[in-house]
Structure formats: structure tokens, C-alpha cells
Write a protein that holds these residues in place. Structure first.
Motif, mmCIF file in Angstrom:
data_model
loop_
_atom_site.group_PDB
_atom_site.id
_atom_site.type_symbol
_atom_site.label_atom_id
_atom_site.label_comp_id
_atom_site.label_asym_id
_atom_site.label_seq_id
_atom_site.Cartn_x
_atom_site.Cartn_y
_atom_site.Cartn_z
ATOM 1 N N ALA A 3 1.185 -1.218 0.124
ATOM 2 C CA ALA A 3 -0.255 0.030 0.017
ATOM 3 C C ALA A 3 0.851 1.381 -0.053
ATOM 4 N N GLU A 4 2.040 1.156 0.843
ATOM 5 C CA GLU A 4 2.787 2.492 0.880
ATOM 6 C C GLU A 4 3.585 2.827 -0.495
ATOM 7 N N ILE A 5 4.125 1.456 -1.033
ATOM 8 C CA ILE A 5 4.758 1.846 -2.323
ATOM 9 C C ILE A 5 3.816 1.943 -3.355
ATOM 10 N N ASN A 6 2.831 1.651 -3.600
ATOM 11 C CA ASN A 6 1.766 1.829 -4.459
ATOM 12 C C ASN A 6 1.309 3.514 -4.254
ATOM 13 N N ALA A 7 1.215 3.868 -3.093
ATOM 14 C CA ALA A 7 0.820 5.474 -2.729
ATOM 15 C C ALA A 7 2.173 6.103 -3.314
ATOM 16 N N ASN A 8 3.340 5.874 -2.917
ATOM 17 C CA ASN A 8 4.339 6.460 -3.355
ATOM 18 C C ASN A 8 4.557 6.772 -4.831
ATOM 19 N N ALA A 9 4.436 5.432 -5.554
ATOM 20 C CA ALA A 9 4.386 5.468 -6.998
ATOM 21 C C ALA A 9 3.314 6.552 -7.704
ATOM 22 N N LEU A 10 2.077 6.509 -6.923
ATOM 23 C CA LEU A 10 0.859 7.336 -7.608
ATOM 24 C C LEU A 10 1.479 8.699 -7.454
ATOM 25 N N GLU A 11 1.957 8.942 -6.131
ATOM 26 C CA GLU A 11 2.287 10.373 -5.817
ATOM 27 C C GLU A 11 3.146 10.902 -7.020
ATOM 28 N N LEU A 12 4.089 10.054 -7.329
ATOM 29 C CA LEU A 12 5.599 10.496 -8.091
ATOM 30 C C LEU A 12 4.663 10.804 -9.434
ATOM 31 N N TYR A 13 3.744 9.808 -10.045
ATOM 32 C CA TYR A 13 3.031 9.948 -11.289
ATOM 33 C C TYR A 13 2.380 11.238 -11.183
ATOM 34 N N TYR A 14 1.767 11.791 -9.982
ATOM 35 C CA TYR A 14 1.028 12.911 -10.285
ATOM 36 C C TYR A 14 1.966 14.268 -10.165
ATOM 37 N N GLU A 15 3.264 13.960 -9.449
ATOM 38 C CA GLU A 15 4.064 15.089 -9.562
ATOM 39 C C GLU A 15 4.850 15.625 -10.752
ATOM 40 N N THR A 16 5.154 14.300 -11.490
ATOM 41 C CA THR A 16 5.914 14.391 -12.611
ATOM 42 C C THR A 16 5.070 14.540 -14.075
ATOM 43 N N GLY A 17 3.988 14.086 -13.855
ATOM 44 C CA GLY A 17 3.018 13.989 -15.357
ATOM 45 C C GLY A 17 3.434 12.921 -16.104
#
Length: 500
Positions: A334-348
Motif C-alpha cells: 500500500a505504501e509503495i503504490n501510494a508513493n508511485a502514484l504520488e510520483l506519477y502526479y508530481e511528474t506528469g
């Protein structure tokens, strides 16, 4: 963004060279041999590979200037005219605020290492100038010149994050952050360690293009080749991806200080690196940076390397020019997937394909930790050290760190030639001594922890035990060569000491 849950296990490859009782697999200790068919260079040879021979023109008062080119007047004229030999003129744009902040952080990492001081200026004309461009695939910088020349010499151009999302991936282990540190190395006169540059038409690889064995990101951030190529195993478990270097590394520090001189003022007080950090750079705070991939330079004081929050055990080596291993607890799915999703939104980044399940994470982490434990046991002779990363932290040549704090798990703590104060914390810890002097262990547990004197002991060695101390005469001349003081009053027996 693709979550990489197909990480390949490269492990350590190549022929291990003959050396008696090596404590770690560090190629710098095998000079004159070969690894994977490539020669292992000494530090002079490394310097010849990484130093381009070009340097910034440092002012009489010891300054190197830098600036961020602005939209408008800052990005016209010579900076957009290929007739002057300038090649980055396509799609020039100013850095974002986030890029500027990351570039400043990258500059401070180099500034900490060298005698000249970096100073930010306004407008054009600084020694190092930053801008985005759509010309490079990732980024490039022009070598500097001490003799003047075109004004773009020493400047750094990064592929606009709008066309290369990785340059918006900032922070610890972010590829955009690593790119800035790497390109600043070029702007200061460091080269790639071999005769290569990015070219999609070439079969670029360590096997094909590395000219010497230590050309990898285990030793230098200027390399193109993964740290795995030389045996390290370094993962950013927050994203389940191979990690990227966070600072200039072991050989970068050596070479840049040979070029410009070492900064004698960097953290000259008593400094703690790791947990409970008092360092003035957050990258050295392992609460904020749980999976460090870095090298430490320190100019003085009584210093401490604190691994107390690491998971699974560590190798903590206080010797300069050597590597330590460790990292924090691996996050949940859950934490890894949340980090990946956050990076996705931050970088486009538009290639996000969903998450990874806990079973996959458990399988990968089990395999990696098992391989780390295997290699640590090969290096040291001791099993049961389940570090989450392998050879991810180094101490710069010439940097002296006095004290060590281990984790709550099994640690191998390797003392140096100074008078060290060592704390094992939990676990059945091993304290390794290779030099004489007077060292202190704060919490030795007789019958569980172990003293390793095998590097020093011989047939004439005599050891005296008592409540709270151990004295060793290694050469039989009647003089005490090593004194260990146990703050908790531990009284050892022969079973607590390994003599080889």
C-alpha cells in the motif's frame, strides 16, 4: 509510471581476486588485478579517467558563480545561436522553482567538498548557468575553461520535464536530482570515466565501454553503469526500483578535491550522520532519507555514523574509502503504490500501469535480502546480517569518523585506527578491530556479541580480561597494543573473542 517488480538479480559477477581475509568486496583494495576482464586502477589511475583536465576559473577570492537563466533576455543572443557553436538552443526555457531548489541543493553537495565557494548571481554571465532545453535526451553540460572562451562553457542544460518526465523526478533517489549532480560534475571539469556518451545507436554497456573495473555508480556518479556491475545492490524500496546516487560518490570526491582542494570548513564540529543526524544536509538524515545511496565527507570534529533505525542488520565500516550496508524497513504494498502514484502526479508521467501486490514485494525483498546476507557472509565470514541494501554508503578518503551506532539487529561494526566508541544495540553483534589503540564498547553482551581480533592476532598474542576491559599484546613484546573498555562493565571469556 511503471513499477519495476521485475528487478533482475545480477549479483556479484566476475573473478574474485586472491587477498587474505578481505572484510569487504571493494575493488579499490585489489589494485593491479582484474575484474570481469577489466583492470583495477589505483586512485591516480581513477583520477586520470575522471578528470577532464579542464576546470572552472576560480576568482581571486575563491568564488565560482552560478545563475538560472530567465525567460526573455536571458535566453537569447549567444544562447540561441548555433553560429557560436552552441547546440542546446532548441526549446530553451527557464527552470521551474522546484528545479532551481534541487539545483541549489546539488550545488551545496559539491560546495561542501571543494575549497572554492559557490555564489548565486542574477542575470547572465555566471560561471555555471542553468536552463531547460528540448535538445538533449536527458541533459548535458559544457566543460568549463580557465582561459575564457564562449560564454556557454560550464553551463548545464536539462531536457525540459515537459518532454522528459524524469527531470521532474526530484528528491532522494530521483533521476532528475541525480542528473543535476552528474551534470554539475561536468561543469566542474569531471568527465565520464570512459570514452562514451549517450548514443542510441551504440551498444552502450559496462561490458562494452567501461575501460577499468571501478567504472560504475558504486564509485562515481559520473559513470553510466549501474552499481550492480561492480557488485553493489542498492534499491529504493519506497518505489521498488533500483536507486540512483544521491551525492557525489567515493571517487568523485577524491578527484574533485585533487582538482580544487578540499574544503577544510565542512562540518568541523561533532557531527552525527544517519539517525539522530546533526549534519547540515538532510540527505544525511536517515529518518528523512530511509534508503541512502551516498558518500560522506567531513573535515573534522568527533563524528558518529548512526544506523540505529536500520532494519535487518547492517555492516557499519568506519574506515575511509570503504563501504557500509543497510537501509530502513521495506514499505508495504500500500505504501509503495501510494508513493508511485504520488510520483506519477508530481511528474506528469503518463505510463503509470497500476500497483504491485504484497506477495510480489515479499518475494523480491526476500530474494534481495538473502543475496545481501550471502555476500556479507562471503565478505566477513559472518552470517545472519539481513541488510536491505548492500554497499550503499561510503566514507570519503581522508574522512575520519570516530563513533558507530548499530541497529537493533545483528550488525558487523568495523573499527578504524582512531579511538572509537561503538554501540551495537540489539542483536548478536560482531565488533571487528584491525588497528591498535583504545576503543570503547558501550553495551557489549558477553555470550552473545563477539570481538573479532583475527586481523591482528598471531601465535605470540596474549590477552588479558577483566571486569569492563580487554587488553591485547599482539606481538608478544609485553606492551599492550589494544585496549577495549566496556562501559557496561562486561566481563568477557575466551569464547567472546575470535582470534582467527
Amino acid at each position: 509510471m511503471k513499477l519495476r517488480h521485475d528487478i533482475d538479480e545480477l549479483g556479484r559477477v566476475g573473478d574474485l581476486l586472491s587477498i587474505e581475509n578481505p572484510l569487504q568486496f571493494n575493488l579499490d583494495n585489489y589494485v593491479g588485478g582484474t575484474f570481469r576482464g577489466k583492470p583495477i586502477f589505483d586512485l591516480d589511475g581513477v583520477e586520470d579517467q575522471i578528470d577532464s583536465g579542464r576546470s572552472q576559473k576560480v576568482t581571486a577570492n575563491g568564488k565560482i558563480t552560478y545563475t538560472f537563466l530567465d525567460e526573455g533576455d536571458g535566453l537569447i543572443g549567444i544562447y540561441n545561436n548555433k553560429n557560436y557553436g552552441f547546440t542546446a538552443g532548441e526549446g530553451l526555457a527557464a527552470f521551474s522553482a522546484a528545479q532551481e531548489a534541487e539545483a541549489r541543493d546539488s550545488i551545496t553537495l559539491w560546495d561542501d567538498l571543494v575549497a572554492p565557494e559557490f555564489v548565486e548571481t542574477e542575470g547572465r554571465g555566471a560561471d555555471i548557468q542553468f536552463a531547460n532545453s528540448t535538445d538533449p535526451a536527458q541533459a548535458y553540460a559544457y566543460y568549463p575553461s580557465e582561459k575564457g572562451g564562449q560564454k556557454y562553457l560550464g553551463d548545464v542544460f536539462v531536457a525540459d520535464p515537459a518532454v522528459n518526465w524524469t527531470n521532474a523526478w526530484l528528491g532522494y533517489g530521483g533521476y532528475g536530482a541525480t542528473t543535476l549532480v552528474h551534470e554539475l560534475g561536468h561543469a566542474l571539469g569531471l568527465s565520464h570515466p570512459g570514452n562514451y556518451n549517450y548514443d542510441p545507436d551504440l551498444p552502450l554497456s559496462y561490458a562494452n565501454y567501461a575501460e577499468y573495473a571501478q567504472d560504475s555508480e558504486q564509485y562515481t556518479i559520473m559513470s553510466y553503469w549501474s552499481a550492480q556491475e561492480t557488485g553493489a545492490r542498492i534499491v529504493n524500496w519506497d518505489l521498488l526500483q533500483f536507486n540512483n546516487p544521491q551525492t557525489p560518490l567515493l571517487h568523485d570526491i577524491y578527484v574533485i578535491q585533487e582538482k580544487y582542494g578540499a574544503d577544510p570548513t565542512t562540518r568541523t564540529g561533532d557531527t552525527t550522520y544517519g539517525f539522530n543526524s546533526t549534519a547540515d544536509r538532510e540527505v544525511y538524515d536517515f529518518d528523512a532519507n530511509p534508503f541512502p545511496y551516498l558518500s560522506i565527507y567531513d573535515a573534522g570534529g568527533e563524528d558518529t555514523l548512526d544506523f540505529s533505525g536500520f532494519f535487518g542488520g547492517t555492516v557499519l565500516n568506519l574506515n575511509d574509502g570503504e563501504f557500509s550496508s543497510g537501509g530502513s524497513a521495506i514499505p508495504s504494498a500500500a505504501e509503495i503504490n501510494a508513493n508511485a502514484l504520488e510520483l506519477y502526479y508530481e511528474t506528469g508521467e503518463v505510463d503509470y500501469i497500476g500497483g504491485v501486490d504484497q506477495a510480489t514485494i515479499d518475494s523480491i525483498s526476500s530474494r534481495y535480502i538473502s543475496n545481501n546476507a550471502r555476500d556479507i557472509s562471503i565478505d566477513t565470514g559472518y552470517t545472519g546480517v539481513n541488510a536491505v541494501n548492500y554497499e550503499n554508503i561510503s566514507i570519503a578518503y581522508g574522512t575520519m569518523i570516530e563513533n558507530a551506532v548499530g541497529s537493533e539487529y545483528r550488525d558487523i561494526i568495523i573499527a578504524n585506527e582512531l579511538d572509537n566508541t561503538l554501540t551495537g544495540n540489539g542483536g548478536a553483534d560482531v565488533f571487528v578491530f584491525q588497528d591498535g589503540g583504545t576503543d570503547t564498547i558501550t553495551d557489549f553482551l558477553a555470550g552473545e556479541d563477539l570481538i573479532d581480533l583475527s586481523a591482528l592476532a598471531g601465535e605470540d598474542t596474549a590477552i588479558d580480561f577483566g571486569a569492563g576491559f580487554l587488553e591485547a599484546d599482539f606481538d608478544g613484546d609485553g606492551a599492550v597494543d589494544l585496549t577495549l573498555v566496556f562501559d557496561n562493565g562486561a566481563e568477557l571469556t575466551a569464547a567472546d573473542v575470535y582470534m582467527g
